[in-house]
Design a protein around this motif. Structure first.
Motif, PDB file in Angstrom:
ATOM      1  N   LYS A  91       0.703  -1.202   0.086  1.00 27.22           N
ATOM      2  CA  LYS A  91       0.085  -0.016   0.103  1.00 27.22           C
ATOM      3  C   LYS A  91       0.845   1.001  -0.024  1.00 27.22           C
ATOM      4  CE  LYS A  91      -3.836  -2.417   2.799  1.00 27.22           C
ATOM      5  NZ  LYS A  91      -2.973  -3.732   2.848  1.00 27.22           N
ATOM      6  N   ALA A  92       0.540   2.087  -0.882  1.00 24.94           N
ATOM      7  CA  ALA A  92       1.421   3.590  -1.162  1.00 24.94           C
ATOM      8  C   ALA A  92       0.402   4.635  -0.620  1.00 24.94           C
ATOM      9  CB  ALA A  92       1.869   3.559  -2.398  1.00 24.94           C
ATOM     10  N   TYR A  93       1.092   5.475  -0.033  1.00 29.41           N
ATOM     11  CA  TYR A  93       0.316   6.442   0.658  1.00 29.41           C
ATOM     12  C   TYR A  93       1.098   7.964   0.390  1.00 29.41           C
ATOM     13  CZ  TYR A  93      -2.766   3.042   2.814  1.00 29.41           C
ATOM     14  OH  TYR A  93      -3.598   2.098   3.308  1.00 29.41           O
ATOM     15  N   PHE A  94       0.381   9.073  -0.071  1.00 26.47           N
ATOM     16  CA  PHE A  94       1.005  10.346  -0.089  1.00 26.47           C
ATOM     17  C   PHE A  94       0.271  11.088   0.924  1.00 26.47           C
ATOM     18  CE2 PHE A  94       2.242  14.503  -1.854  1.00 26.47           C
ATOM     19  CZ  PHE A  94       3.602  14.425  -1.814  1.00 26.47           C
ATOM     20  N   GLY A 155       7.200  12.688   1.451  1.00 25.39           N
ATOM     21  CA  GLY A 155       5.891  12.839   1.700  1.00 25.39           C
ATOM     22  C   GLY A 155       5.298  11.316   1.683  1.00 25.39           C
ATOM     23  N   SER A 156       5.913  10.438   0.786  1.00 22.72           N
ATOM     24  CA  SER A 156       5.208   9.073   0.522  1.00 22.72           C
ATOM     25  C   SER A 156       5.488   8.068   1.636  1.00 22.72           C
ATOM     26  CB  SER A 156       5.812   8.856  -0.795  1.00 22.72           C
ATOM     27  OG  SER A 156       5.185   9.403  -1.728  1.00 22.72           O
ATOM     28  N   ALA A 157       4.622   7.166   1.888  1.00 22.19           N
ATOM     29  CA  ALA A 157       5.013   6.032   2.682  1.00 22.19           C
ATOM     30  C   ALA A 157       4.434   4.902   2.037  1.00 22.19           C
ATOM     31  CB  ALA A 157       4.414   6.244   4.055  1.00 22.19           C
ATOM     32  N   VAL A 158       5.280   3.743   1.897  1.00 22.21           N
ATOM     33  CA  VAL A 158       4.859   2.413   1.124  1.00 22.21           C
ATOM     34  C   VAL A 158       4.915   1.498   2.233  1.00 22.21           C
ATOM     35  CG1 VAL A 158       5.416   0.800  -0.552  1.00 22.21           C
ATOM     36  CG2 VAL A 158       5.767   3.386  -0.901  1.00 22.21           C
ATOM     37  N   LEU A 159       3.884   0.546   2.549  1.00 19.50           N
ATOM     38  CA  LEU A 159       3.637  -0.279   3.458  1.00 19.50           C
ATOM     39  C   LEU A 159       3.536  -1.498   2.877  1.00 19.50           C
ATOM     40  CD1 LEU A 159       2.900   2.437   4.686  1.00 19.50           C
ATOM     41  CD2 LEU A 159       0.977   1.186   6.059  1.00 19.50           C
ATOM     42  N   PHE A 160       4.216  -2.593   3.459  1.00 17.35           N
ATOM     43  CA  PHE A 160       4.437  -4.132   2.966  1.00 17.35           C
ATOM     44  C   PHE A 160       3.896  -5.058   4.234  1.00 17.35           C
ATOM     45  CE2 PHE A 160       7.315  -1.772   0.725  1.00 17.35           C
ATOM     46  CZ  PHE A 160       7.621  -2.622  -0.721  1.00 17.35           C
ATOM     47  N   ASN A 161       3.209  -5.940   3.614  1.00 20.16           N
ATOM     48  CA  ASN A 161       2.501  -6.823   4.412  1.00 20.16           C
ATOM     49  C   ASN A 161       1.613  -6.517   5.815  1.00 20.16           C
ATOM     50  OD1 ASN A 161       2.167  -9.788   4.918  1.00 20.16           O
ATOM     51  ND2 ASN A 161       3.736  -9.839   6.406  1.00 20.16           N
ATOM     52  N   ILE A 162       0.848  -5.285   5.510  1.00 23.52           N
ATOM     53  CA  ILE A 162       0.077  -4.752   6.621  1.00 23.52           C
ATOM     54  C   ILE A 162      -1.253  -4.671   6.199  1.00 23.52           C
ATOM     55  CG2 ILE A 162      -0.197  -2.628   7.643  1.00 23.52           C
ATOM     56  CD1 ILE A 162       2.773  -1.819   7.681  1.00 23.52           C
ATOM     57  N   ASP A 164      -5.327  -3.779   6.243  1.00 22.25           N
ATOM     58  CA  ASP A 164      -6.101  -2.423   6.269  1.00 22.25           C
ATOM     59  C   ASP A 164      -6.369  -1.793   7.549  1.00 22.25           C
ATOM     60  OD1 ASP A 164      -6.163  -2.735   3.517  1.00 22.25           O
ATOM     61  OD2 ASP A 164      -7.909  -3.700   3.293  1.00 22.25           O
ATOM     62  N   HIS A 165      -6.954  -2.678   8.597  1.00 20.58           N
ATOM     63  CA  HIS A 165      -7.243  -2.134   9.813  1.00 20.58           C
ATOM     64  C   HIS A 165      -6.028  -1.824  10.694  1.00 20.58           C
ATOM     65  CE1 HIS A 165      -6.512  -6.429  10.647  1.00 20.58           C
ATOM     66  NE2 HIS A 165      -6.075  -6.066  11.793  1.00 20.58           N
ATOM     67  N   GLU A 166      -4.778  -2.046  10.209  1.00 13.59           N
ATOM     68  CA  GLU A 166      -3.688  -1.561  11.029  1.00 13.59           C
ATOM     69  C   GLU A 166      -2.862  -0.370  10.246  1.00 13.59           C
ATOM     70  OE1 GLU A 166      -1.945  -6.133  12.443  1.00 13.59           O
ATOM     71  OE2 GLU A 166      -1.634  -5.172  10.357  1.00 13.59           O
ATOM     72  N   VAL A 167      -3.413   0.159   9.124  1.00 13.94           N
ATOM     73  CA  VAL A 167      -2.652   1.066   8.329  1.00 13.94           C
ATOM     74  C   VAL A 167      -2.335   2.405   9.204  1.00 13.94           C
ATOM     75  CG1 VAL A 167      -2.956   2.499   6.407  1.00 13.94           C
ATOM     76  CG2 VAL A 167      -3.156   0.103   6.072  1.00 13.94           C
ATOM     77  N   GLU A 168      -3.477   2.636   9.916  1.00 15.44           N
ATOM     78  CA  GLU A 168      -3.474   4.048  10.557  1.00 15.44           C
ATOM     79  C   GLU A 168      -2.617   3.939  11.646  1.00 15.44           C
ATOM     80  OE1 GLU A 168      -4.828   7.120   9.864  1.00 15.44           O
ATOM     81  OE2 GLU A 168      -5.571   6.037   8.095  1.00 15.44           O
ATOM     82  N   THR A 169      -2.248   2.949  12.367  1.00  9.06           N
ATOM     83  CA  THR A 169      -1.351   2.901  13.350  1.00  9.06           C
ATOM     84  C   THR A 169       0.109   3.280  12.896  1.00  9.06           C
ATOM     85  OG1 THR A 169      -2.835   1.255  14.504  1.00  9.06           O
ATOM     86  CG2 THR A 169      -0.330   1.466  15.152  1.00  9.06           C
ATOM     87  N   TYR A 170       0.268   2.736  11.696  1.00 13.82           N
ATOM     88  CA  TYR A 170       1.878   2.934  11.238  1.00 13.82           C
ATOM     89  C   TYR A 170       1.781   4.510  10.593  1.00 13.82           C
ATOM     90  CZ  TYR A 170       2.516  -1.874  11.740  1.00 13.82           C
ATOM     91  OH  TYR A 170       2.886  -3.261  12.150  1.00 13.82           O
ATOM     92  N   LEU A 171       0.865   4.920   9.954  1.00 13.33           N
ATOM     93  CA  LEU A 171       0.645   6.250   9.164  1.00 13.33           C
ATOM     94  C   LEU A 171       0.587   7.387  10.421  1.00 13.33           C
ATOM     95  CD1 LEU A 171      -1.833   6.079   6.386  1.00 13.33           C
ATOM     96  CD2 LEU A 171       0.664   5.850   6.339  1.00 13.33           C
TER      97      LEU A 171
END
Length: 372
Positions: A91-94, A155-162, A164-171
Motif C-alpha cells: 500500500k502506497a500513501y502520499f 511525503g510518501s510512505a509504502v507499507l508491506f504486509n500490513i 487495512d485495519h492496521e494502516v492508521e497505526t503506522y501512518l
C-alpha cells in the motif's frame, strides 16, 4: 429369500459405513472453508465393485453431473485460491509534503533497517513485534510476521504486509514527523507474490509482480517506484487545478474582454507552478538512477518493469506539457498586467503634465495682470 435378506443386510452395512466417509477426490493446496455436499449417487457407485448381488436401484448419471459442485468448478475454485495464496499486499500513501527523516529515525531506531545505499531521502523500518495474518514474506528466513514501511522525505510512505485495519497505526507514526499534511490523502494498492521455483528473476502480473524471493533491497526498489508514482499523482492534480483556474480566466476574458486577477494572485500561481516542478525533479528524484538497481541487474529489471508499468516517464511528460501551458498563460497574463500598469503610468504622467501646464498658465496670467 435367505440370500436376498443376507445381501440386503450386507448392502445396508456397506452403505452405512460409506456415509461416514467424506470422499476426497483431489487434495487441496490449503484447507478450504467449503465442503462438498454428500451425494447419494456417489455412494451407490462406490458399492458396485463390492457387491455381486444385482442391485434394484438404478444410477442416474445425469443427476451426478448436475451436482452442486462439479470437479471442474472445484478445480477452478482451487486455482483462484492458489492465485491469492502467497500474495503480499503493498500500500502506497502520499500524506504530506515533507517528512523529517532524522527525527523519525531517532524515534524508531530499533526498527530501522540498515541502509544498503548512500541515498538519504528515505528510511526503511521493520516491525516484527506482532504476528501478521499474511503469509509469504520471506525476507532473510521465515519472517512472515514482519511488516515493512519505507518512508520518503518528500511525503510518501509504502507499507508491506500490513492489513487495512492496521494502516492508521503506522501512518500515525509518520504524521508525528510530517509537515504540510494533506486534507485528502492519496492511496495506491499493489501486491508482490513469491514463487521460489520461478525460472526468471521476476514476472509481471495484473496489479502484482512475481519474484523468486522478496528481500530488503527488493522492498526498497518497489517502495521507491510506488512512492514516486503516488507523489506524481499529487503533483499532477495540483497542475490540473491550476489549469482549471486558467481555463475559468480565459472563459471570462472570452465573454468580457478583460480579467480581474491582480498581480499578487498571478505571482502566487507562478510560484506554485515552479515549486511543483522543482519538487518533482529534486525532491522526488524522478530521474535519479537507483543505486541498488545500478549494482544488481536483478533489481534493475524490477525497477525498469515497475517504472514502465506505472508509466512514470510518460506521466512526467504529460506534467511537463501541462506546465508549459500554464507558463504560456502566466506570460500572457503578465503582459496584460504590465500593459495595464504602463497605461496607468502614462495617464499619471499625462495628468502631472496637465497640472504643471495649468499652474504655468496661471502664473503667466497672474504676472501679466500684476504689470501696470
Amino acid at each position: 429369500m435367505g440370500r436376498w435378506r443376507a445381501g440386503s443386510l450386507l448392502l445396508n452395512h456397506v452403505a452405512t459405513a460409506s456415509k461416514s466417509l467424506n470422499p476426497n477426490f483431489s487434495r487441496p493446496l490449503r484447507p478450504l472453508h467449503t465442503s462438498l455436499p454428500s451425494c447419494p449417487t456417489i455412494h451407490l457407485l462406490s458399492l458396485r465393485p463390492f457387491s455381486a448381488i444385482p442391485s434394484r436401484v438404478s444410477v442416474d448419471f445425469n443427476e451426478l453431473d448436475s451436482g452442486p459442485l462439479s470437479f471442474d468448478n472445484r478445480n477452478e475454485f482451487l486455482a483462484k485460491e492458489d492465485e491469492e495464496t502467497g500474495k503480499i499486499p503493498v500500500k502506497a500513501y502520499f500524506l504530506c509534503t515533507s517528512i523529517n527523516l532524522k527525527s523519525m529515525q531517532a524515534e524508531n531506531l530499533s526498527n530501522v533497517v540498515p541502509p544498503s545505499s548512500r541515498s538519504s531521502n528515505y528510511i526503511a523500518l521493520r516491525y516484527c513485534d506482532f504476528p501478521s495474518e499474511n503469509t509469504g514474506l520471506g525476507v532473510k528466513g521465515n519472517l512472515s510476521s514482519c511488516r515493512y514501511m519505507v518512508v520518503f522525505q518528500y511525503g510518501s510512505a509504502v507499507l508491506f504486509n500490513i492489513e487495512d485495519h492496521e494502516v492508521e497505526t503506522y501512518l500515525d507514526t509518520v504524521r508525528r514527523h510530517a509537515s504540510g499534511l494533506l486534507q485528502e490523502m492519496r492511496k495506491d494498492d499493489y501486491a508482490v507474490k513469491e514463487k521460489p521455483l520461478l525460472v526468471e528473476d521476476m514476472q509481471g502480473g495484473p496489479d502484482y509482480i512475481v519474484l523468486k524471493t522478496l528481500d530488503t533491497d527488493g522492498i526498497r526498489i518497489i517502495g521507491s517506484v510506488l512512492g514516486q508514482s503516488i507523489a506524481l499523482d499529487y503533483f499532477v492534480s495540483q497542475i490540473d487545478g491550476m489549469l482549471q483556474e486558467f481555463a475559468d480566466i480565459n472563459r471570462g476574458m472570452e465573454k468580457t474582454g478583460t480579467f480581474t486577477m491582480d498581480k499578487k494572485k498571478l505571482l502566487q500561481l507562478v510560484g506554485k507552478a515552479n515549486s511543483n516542478l522543482a519538487d518533482v525533479i529534486l525532491k522526488v528524484g524522478l530521474f535519479e538512477r537507483s543505486e541498488i538497481a545500478w549494482r544488481d541487474a536483478k533489481y534493475a529489471q524490477i525497477y525498469e518493469y515497475l517504472r514502465e508499468e506505472y508509466e512514470v516517464t510518460q506521466r512526467f511528460g504529460n506534467l511537463d506539457f501541462k506546465l508549459k501551458f500554464v507558463e504560456h498563460n502566466i506570460h500572457f497574463l503578465q503582459e496584460v498586467l504590465q500593459n495595464r500598469k504602463s497605461d496607468l503610468l502614462e495617464w499619471c504622467i499625462i495628468g502631472l503634465l496637465t497640472i504643471e501646464n495649468v499652474i504655468s498658465i496661471y502664473e503667466i496670467v497672474r504676472d501679466s495682470n500684476a504689470v501696470p
